[in-house]
Scaffold this active site. Structure first.
Site, PDB file in Angstrom:
ATOM      1  CE1 TYR A  14       0.504 -16.748   2.855  1.00  0.00           C
ATOM      2  CE2 TYR A  14      -0.277 -16.886   4.852  1.00  0.00           C
ATOM      3  CZ  TYR A  14      -0.773 -16.306   3.809  1.00  0.00           C
ATOM      4  OH  TYR A  14      -2.528 -16.776   3.166  1.00  0.00           O
ATOM      5  CG  HIS A  19       5.301 -10.465   0.878  1.00  0.00           C
ATOM      6  ND1 HIS A  19       5.373  -9.033  -0.430  1.00  0.00           N
ATOM      7  CD2 HIS A  19       3.300 -10.372   0.519  1.00  0.00           C
ATOM      8  CE1 HIS A  19       4.589  -8.983  -0.424  1.00  0.00           C
ATOM      9  NE2 HIS A  19       3.170  -9.204  -0.467  1.00  0.00           N
ATOM     10  CG  PHE A  63      -2.633 -11.755   6.782  1.00  0.00           C
ATOM     11  CD1 PHE A  63      -2.136 -12.794   6.191  1.00  0.00           C
ATOM     12  CD2 PHE A  63      -3.874 -11.621   8.154  1.00  0.00           C
ATOM     13  CE1 PHE A  63      -2.788 -13.946   6.490  1.00  0.00           C
ATOM     14  CE2 PHE A  63      -3.931 -13.166   8.358  1.00  0.00           C
ATOM     15  CZ  PHE A  63      -3.329 -13.803   7.474  1.00  0.00           C
ATOM     16  CG  ASN A  65      -2.683  -6.062   1.049  1.00  0.00           C
ATOM     17  OD1 ASN A  65      -1.215  -6.485   0.580  1.00  0.00           O
ATOM     18  ND2 ASN A  65      -3.568  -6.709   0.656  1.00  0.00           N
ATOM     19  CG  ASP A  90       8.661  -8.062  -0.218  1.00  0.00           C
ATOM     20  OD1 ASP A  90       8.464  -8.259  -1.209  1.00  0.00           O
ATOM     21  OD2 ASP A  90       8.364  -7.922   0.913  1.00  0.00           O
ATOM     22  CG  ASN A 111      -0.615  -3.877  -1.824  1.00  0.00           C
ATOM     23  OD1 ASN A 111      -1.097  -2.577  -2.783  1.00  0.00           O
ATOM     24  ND2 ASN A 111      -0.649  -5.274  -2.231  1.00  0.00           N
TER      25      ASN A 111
END
Length: 203
Positions: A14, A19, A63, A65, A90, A111
């Site tokens: 990632y 993100h 993560f 969320n 972002d 989120n």
């Protein structure tokens, strides 16, 4: 003490996705200060001195969320309210290359911000929003935010991260209003070529 949270997802896969642009900004602030990251509960953290302010940089390891799970305990531990928190995120609803501060308001579908609002019980904290634009036709938004920057976007991303770090430093040392005045006009989108001048009638 102030807290700056860069939103993103842990894991090498990632690292260069849209993100994770919030992580890139806090990484740049830490790099300039020569700071070293360490694990603290559900986050990587490091303390830096910006002007006269002590600032805790935070990269949640939960993560996206569940970002609030990392942020809320730190705010409780340091006994800080939302005015001392800046979230670097972002933003799908801003064009790629646009940057702006915003104080409070809804999460806008981000989120990580949604979870921080839920766990803090308030939306009264500033955000530094870095535009990544809406997905092109045929792209699902979830797939778009987890896609990697294209080679031709890298120069703009690098400049957005550099200016984002400058904006974080301004927020910590000068306050939100001055940081807004200095950086809310940031727009790295290519400027259209000027229209050619009309020919002069020699008659």
């Amino acid at each position: 003490m102030r807290v700056v949270v860069g939103l993103g997802n842990p894991g090498a896969q990632y690292a260069l996705t849209r993100h994770n642009v919030g992580w890139l900004v806090v990484d740049e602030v830490a790099r300039r200060a020569g700071a070293t990251w360490r694990k603290d509960r559900d986050a990587e953290v490091t303390e830096v001195r910006l002007g006269t302010e002590k600032v805790l940089l935070v990269k949640p390891q939960t993560f996206m969320n569940s970002s609030g799970r990392a942020v809320a305990p730190l705010m409780t531990f340091y006994k800080l309210d939302g005015a001392h928190l800046l979230v670097v995120q972002d933003d799908l609803d801003s064009p790629f290359g646009l940057m702006k501060f915003r104080l409070g308001g809804r999460h806008g579908g981000q989120n990580g911000v949604r979870d921080i609002i839920t766990r803090l019980g308030t939306d009264a904290f500033p955000r530094l929003k870095l535009g990544i634009s809406r997905p092109p036709t045929g792209w699902d938004p979830a797939g778009w935010v987890l896609s990697k920057w294209r080679d031709e976007e890298r120069t703009t991303v690098d400049e957005l991260v550099r200016l984002g770090a400058n904006a974080v430093e301004a927020w910590a040392t000068l306050g939100l209003l001055e940081a807004q005045a200095r950086f809310n006009g940031t727009d790295l989108r290519p400027k259209p070529e000027p229209a050619p001048a009309a020919p002069v009638d020699p008659a």
